[in-house]
Design a protein around this motif. Structure first.
Motif, PDB file in Angstrom:
ATOM      1  N   SER A  58      -9.402  61.296  41.507  1.00  0.00           N
ATOM      2  CA  SER A  58      -9.895  61.195  42.878  1.00  0.00           C
ATOM      3  C   SER A  58      -8.888  61.690  43.915  1.00  0.00           C
ATOM      4  O   SER A  58      -9.245  61.971  45.045  1.00  0.00           O
ATOM      5  N   ALA A  59      -7.629  61.794  43.522  1.00  0.00           N
ATOM      6  CA  ALA A  59      -6.605  62.292  44.448  1.00  0.00           C
ATOM      7  C   ALA A  59      -6.676  63.817  44.535  1.00  0.00           C
ATOM      8  O   ALA A  59      -7.068  64.473  43.582  1.00  0.00           O
ATOM      9  N   PRO A  60      -6.324  64.378  45.680  1.00  0.00           N
ATOM     10  CA  PRO A  60      -6.330  65.844  45.783  1.00  0.00           C
ATOM     11  C   PRO A  60      -5.263  66.460  44.870  1.00  0.00           C
ATOM     12  O   PRO A  60      -4.200  65.898  44.707  1.00  0.00           O
ATOM     13  N   PHE A 160     -29.619  67.139  41.606  1.00  0.00           N
ATOM     14  CA  PHE A 160     -29.769  67.307  43.055  1.00  0.00           C
ATOM     15  C   PHE A 160     -28.649  68.114  43.699  1.00  0.00           C
ATOM     16  O   PHE A 160     -28.650  68.326  44.906  1.00  0.00           O
ATOM     17  N   ASP A 161     -27.654  68.535  42.925  1.00  0.00           N
ATOM     18  CA  ASP A 161     -26.561  69.374  43.402  1.00  0.00           C
ATOM     19  C   ASP A 161     -25.857  68.778  44.624  1.00  0.00           C
ATOM     20  O   ASP A 161     -25.535  69.477  45.586  1.00  0.00           O
ATOM     21  N   VAL A 162     -25.601  67.462  44.578  1.00  0.00           N
ATOM     22  CA  VAL A 162     -24.911  66.767  45.657  1.00  0.00           C
ATOM     23  C   VAL A 162     -23.427  67.139  45.592  1.00  0.00           C
ATOM     24  O   VAL A 162     -22.843  67.247  44.508  1.00  0.00           O
ATOM     25  N   ASN A 163     -22.813  67.325  46.740  1.00  0.00           N
ATOM     26  CA  ASN A 163     -21.396  67.689  46.828  1.00  0.00           C
ATOM     27  C   ASN A 163     -20.543  66.614  46.159  1.00  0.00           C
ATOM     28  O   ASN A 163     -20.688  65.423  46.426  1.00  0.00           O
ATOM     29  N   ILE A 164     -19.617  67.059  45.318  1.00  0.00           N
ATOM     30  CA  ILE A 164     -18.762  66.146  44.557  1.00  0.00           C
ATOM     31  C   ILE A 164     -17.905  65.268  45.473  1.00  0.00           C
ATOM     32  O   ILE A 164     -17.602  64.119  45.135  1.00  0.00           O
ATOM     33  N   ILE A 165     -17.524  65.777  46.630  1.00  0.00           N
ATOM     34  CA  ILE A 165     -16.719  64.990  47.582  1.00  0.00           C
ATOM     35  C   ILE A 165     -17.498  63.765  48.031  1.00  0.00           C
ATOM     36  O   ILE A 165     -16.956  62.658  48.101  1.00  0.00           O
ATOM     37  N   LEU A 166     -18.781  63.945  48.318  1.00  0.00           N
ATOM     38  CA  LEU A 166     -19.626  62.829  48.731  1.00  0.00           C
ATOM     39  C   LEU A 166     -19.755  61.812  47.599  1.00  0.00           C
ATOM     40  O   LEU A 166     -19.668  60.601  47.830  1.00  0.00           O
ATOM     41  N   ILE A 167     -19.937  62.299  46.392  1.00  0.00           N
ATOM     42  CA  ILE A 167     -20.063  61.393  45.240  1.00  0.00           C
ATOM     43  C   ILE A 167     -18.766  60.613  45.034  1.00  0.00           C
ATOM     44  O   ILE A 167     -18.795  59.397  44.828  1.00  0.00           O
ATOM     45  N   LEU A 168     -17.617  61.289  45.115  1.00  0.00           N
ATOM     46  CA  LEU A 168     -16.336  60.592  44.971  1.00  0.00           C
ATOM     47  C   LEU A 168     -16.134  59.556  46.075  1.00  0.00           C
ATOM     48  O   LEU A 168     -15.639  58.454  45.825  1.00  0.00           O
ATOM     49  N   PHE A 169     -16.526  59.899  47.288  1.00  0.00           N
ATOM     50  CA  PHE A 169     -16.393  58.970  48.412  1.00  0.00           C
ATOM     51  C   PHE A 169     -17.245  57.721  48.177  1.00  0.00           C
ATOM     52  O   PHE A 169     -16.767  56.598  48.336  1.00  0.00           O
ATOM     53  N   ILE A 170     -18.495  57.918  47.785  1.00  0.00           N
ATOM     54  CA  ILE A 170     -19.397  56.785  47.539  1.00  0.00           C
ATOM     55  C   ILE A 170     -18.884  55.937  46.369  1.00  0.00           C
ATOM     56  O   ILE A 170     -18.864  54.705  46.454  1.00  0.00           O
ATOM     57  N   CYS A 171     -18.452  56.606  45.288  1.00  0.00           N
ATOM     58  CA  CYS A 171     -17.913  55.864  44.140  1.00  0.00           C
ATOM     59  C   CYS A 171     -16.650  55.096  44.528  1.00  0.00           C
ATOM     60  O   CYS A 171     -16.435  53.967  44.067  1.00  0.00           O
TER      61      CYS A 171
END
Length: 191
Positions: A58-60, A160-171
């Motif tokens: 999750s870290a850059p 649904f091809d959701v942006n991975i950044i959004l998924i990581l943020f929600i998780c």
């Protein structure tokens, strides 16, 4: 665990060797790190390794370097983090430096191109193995929330091809909330 010269040498050599003989990125090195640090050296347990990999992911930045930093820091503080980072970064630096001298020959060589193309299949197989091992550990623990989050994250990215950044943020939010709740319940039980 005694933190002497041998310990630091083992930490450096472990990350150096893993980095030197791994091709395909961070997802390939993760199961090898798990094998080395959990099963062989027994420095970290299985669940903690999954947590460290999740933080590293999750870290850059590159997952292999991030996870090495976290493992090194976990084992020996800042000196361990620096040593593990150096051990992870040094092999690619050496290899890329050598390749840069012979770039033209490598670029146009059909044998090298075929070799790299063939290695892609092996990398894909290792990544599938990582997914299976990590998800099976979550499923074996029988925690419903991580299983549901894992399935929903897969559906969100694959269908649904959701942006991975959004998924990581929600998780990350779900993980923070869950940890907060667990700690809150543990404090209530202590009273």
């Amino acid at each position: 665990m005694k933190k002497d010269k041998q310990f630091y040498w083992t930490l450096f050599l472990s990350t150096f060797t893993l980095s030197a003989f791994t091709f395909g990125g961070g997802y390939v090195i993760v199961p090898l790190m798990q094998k080395r640090f959990v099963k062989e050296l027994k420095w970290i347990d299985e669940e903690e390794m999954l947590d460290l990999v999740a933080i590293g992911q999750s870290a850059p930045g590159p997952i292999a370097v991030n996870t090495s930093i976290i493992i090194g820091y976990r084992m020996a503080g800042i000196p361990g983090a620096l040593l593990a980072t150096f051990g992870t970064v040094l092999p690619p630096l050496i290899i890329i430096t050598i390749i840069s001298y012979f770039y033209i020959a490598f670029r146009d060589n059909p044998l090298i191109n075929a070799l790299l193309f063939g290695m892609q299949a092996g990398v894909a197989a290792v990544i599938v193995d990582v997914v299976i091992n990590m998800s099976s550990a979550i499923i074996k623990a029988k925690y419903v929330l991580p299983i549901v989050v894992m399935i929903l994250a897969f559906i969100a990215t694959a269908i649904f091809d959701v942006n991975i950044i959004l998924i990581l943020f929600i998780c990350g939010l779900i993980g923070a909330y869950t940890t907060y709740r667990v700690n809150l319940l543990a404090k209530k039980e202590e009273k």
